[in-house]
Structure formats: C-alpha cells, structure tokens
Design a protein around this motif. Sequence first.
Motif, PDB file in Angstrom:
ATOM      1  N   LEU A 138       1.470  -2.049   7.885  1.00  0.00           N
ATOM      2  CA  LEU A 138       1.315  -0.680   8.365  1.00  0.00           C
ATOM      3  C   LEU A 138      -0.161  -0.314   8.453  1.00  0.00           C
ATOM      4  O   LEU A 138      -0.607   0.287   9.446  1.00  0.00           O
ATOM      5  CB  LEU A 138       2.040   0.290   7.430  1.00  0.00           C
ATOM      6  CG  LEU A 138       1.883   1.784   7.760  1.00  0.00           C
ATOM      7  CD1 LEU A 138       2.467   2.111   9.129  1.00  0.00           C
ATOM      8  CD2 LEU A 138       2.539   2.638   6.673  1.00  0.00           C
ATOM      9  N   ALA A 139      -0.928  -0.667   7.431  1.00  0.00           N
ATOM     10  CA  ALA A 139      -2.366  -0.376   7.442  1.00  0.00           C
ATOM     11  C   ALA A 139      -3.032  -1.000   8.657  1.00  0.00           C
ATOM     12  O   ALA A 139      -3.823  -0.353   9.366  1.00  0.00           O
ATOM     13  CB  ALA A 139      -3.010  -0.893   6.154  1.00  0.00           C
ATOM     14  N   GLY A 140      -2.710  -2.262   8.922  1.00  0.00           N
ATOM     15  CA  GLY A 140      -3.303  -2.927  10.078  1.00  0.00           C
ATOM     16  C   GLY A 140      -2.929  -2.259  11.387  1.00  0.00           C
ATOM     17  O   GLY A 140      -3.774  -2.104  12.288  1.00  0.00           O
ATOM     18  N   ALA A 141      -1.671  -1.831  11.509  1.00  0.00           N
ATOM     19  CA  ALA A 141      -1.213  -1.182  12.737  1.00  0.00           C
ATOM     20  C   ALA A 141      -1.912   0.160  12.946  1.00  0.00           C
ATOM     21  O   ALA A 141      -2.254   0.531  14.078  1.00  0.00           O
ATOM     22  CB  ALA A 141       0.298  -0.993  12.689  1.00  0.00           C
ATOM     23  N   LEU A 142      -2.157   0.894  11.864  1.00  0.00           N
ATOM     24  CA  LEU A 142      -2.835   2.186  11.974  1.00  0.00           C
ATOM     25  C   LEU A 142      -4.299   2.004  12.370  1.00  0.00           C
ATOM     26  O   LEU A 142      -4.848   2.800  13.137  1.00  0.00           O
ATOM     27  CB  LEU A 142      -2.719   2.953  10.659  1.00  0.00           C
ATOM     28  CG  LEU A 142      -1.298   3.407  10.291  1.00  0.00           C
ATOM     29  CD1 LEU A 142      -1.272   4.001   8.887  1.00  0.00           C
ATOM     30  CD2 LEU A 142      -0.758   4.419  11.305  1.00  0.00           C
TER      31      LEU A 142
END
Length: 346
Positions: free
Chosen positions: A184-188
């Motif tokens: 999720l962090a990478g996608a954000l």
Amino acid sequence: MPERSNVTLADVAARAGVSLATASRALNGSTRKVRQESVERVHEAAQALRYTANVQAQAVARGTTTTLALVVGDIADPYFAAIAAGAIRAADEAGLVVTITSTGGDPAREATLLGVVAGLRPRAVVLAVSRRLGAGGEVAAAVAGLVAAGAGVSALVSDLDGAVTGVEGVQPLVIRNLSGAAALAGALVEQGHESFAVLAGDPELVTARARVDGFVAGLAAHGLRVPDRAIVPSEFSRDGGYRAMSALLDAAADGGPVLPRCVFAVTDLMAVGAVAAIRERGLVPGVDVGVAGFDDVQMLADVVPALSTVRLPLEDIGARAVRRALGVEVDGAVDGEVVLRASTAR
C-alpha cells in the motif's frame, strides 16, 4: 407419559423394548451394528416421547461435541463480524453448530475464555482475536489443553504473532499484514504522495504493529520516512482514528508540523474516524488530505470518499480457518490486495 424435560434415554429404551445400550447406539450413530428394526423402534419412541439428547453427556462419551467454538476479538467490529459470517457458513457445511464468544477487545481475557470453551468439548476451535506483543504463555497452555482434548484448533495470526503457532496441533492461518501494508505504501508513493502520517492504533497489538512496520518499511524502500511524531497511537477503533487525526490537525493548526499529504490508518474503521475529523475542520478528504485504511470491510463500502485500502477476503478467511481446524485446508497464508480509490486521489 413423562414430562418432556424429564424424559431420559432409559424411558426411550423401555418404550422401544430394547436395552439402554441399544437405544444409545441407535440414536448416536454408533459404528456398532444395531438391527434396523430396533433402530426404527428407538427413533419412533424418541419422537413419541419428545426426547432430546443430552449433548454434554454425549460429549463425555465421545470426547467432543458437534460444535465449533469461535472466539473473536469484538463481534461488533465489522472486521470480526465478516470473519464470523464465513466461519459459520463453513461450519454449517461441515455439519457443525457454532458457539461464539468475544474477548471484547481485551486480549487478557483470551486464556480465561478458552478455559470455558474447553468445558464445552468442541470438535473444533477458531481463534480470531487481537493479541499483544510478548504475550501468549497462558494462551498457549490453554490452546494446548484444547488440542490434547481432541479439538482441532486454528488461529488467525499476523506476521509477527507467535503466541499459539508453536503449539503442536494448532493450524495457523497467517494474514500477511507486513507485506500488504508495504505494498500500500508503495502504491501511494506511485500516486504522487510524498509526506505521510500513520494512525497506528494500539502499538502493543500484534496486528497494528505489523501494519505500521510494513507501511514504514514500504516507504523506506522508496526513500521516504515517517517522522516519529507523525506516528500517532490510539484505540483500534473508529473513535481512535478520529482522535488520532484530530491530534494531527490540532498540531498543524498550532504551528506544529505541516499536515501530511496522506494518512494511513491501520484499519478501515480508524480511517472512517479520520475522514470525519478532516471534514469537521472544513477540509476535503481525498483532496486536502488523502486517507487510506486496511481490510476493505464491505460494511463501509458506501463511505464517501471511497476508501483506498488493502483488501482482505474476510469471509473467506473465516471459512478457511474452519477448514484449517478440521484438517481439510492446506494453504495457511492470506495475502492482501491493494485497492486505490477516491480517498487518496490527487
């Protein structure tokens, strides 16, 4: 005719004209052969007398009942409610009746409740609770007792949770919170967000810690860091998310750290609280401040703006946990899926 509440197996045997042992075998599905004629007479007698079997007495004789005990953290939480729905469905398919008990969100109650559950002599037990880091000695002993008594036991655990996974006979179902939060962090970051805060829940809860650690690690992989002051502990609830977000907003209004572009709440419920706090200050969630959660709880599908989150197949998790307890589910891990929606759109 004896009153219904006073009817015993001996009454049934006498009416059917068979021995007590034969009546017991006919009604309990014993593998020892009973003549079909006798079986029919016993069932007719039981129906005529409105006889109800003593489930606990049968449990003593057999070692277990045909029940599945489901121990959840908080049945009012839609996360646990969805897991329970899946567990009930799978138990029904297996011919088991479910009894549900809740720790009320208090991990310290788990060992006590498991002692009560042991007295019910369940065929299987599913543990879907929130545990604390470093805890588990008493819980492991209680679980070991259930296994020794013949119950199949499965436990939903996070990446960091070793409380019961070391108990022989327990079939864990690992929810990969670390990798889900990191993804999720990478996608954000790929969406264009460059500054973050984390609404961390209770830092002593294993699931909360895993999600925080995974998110921080995911940002670090992209060269970003969350300042310590921007990781805000709170209750693992909607109100906890509201209070943690309010603290960030208050600090920014008082000339403290600038409000981050995106906030990660470790559960969808906390994210809902954060959205309410943002809107209360006259800001627009998803525009002025992005908000992301974790779980993808179906009950919250109509929240506006729609939440970016990590989707977990919650009902399927409950069903798989039951099958793990019964020894018919091989796969012991669950991965989350990142879903980006309007709450983090730029």
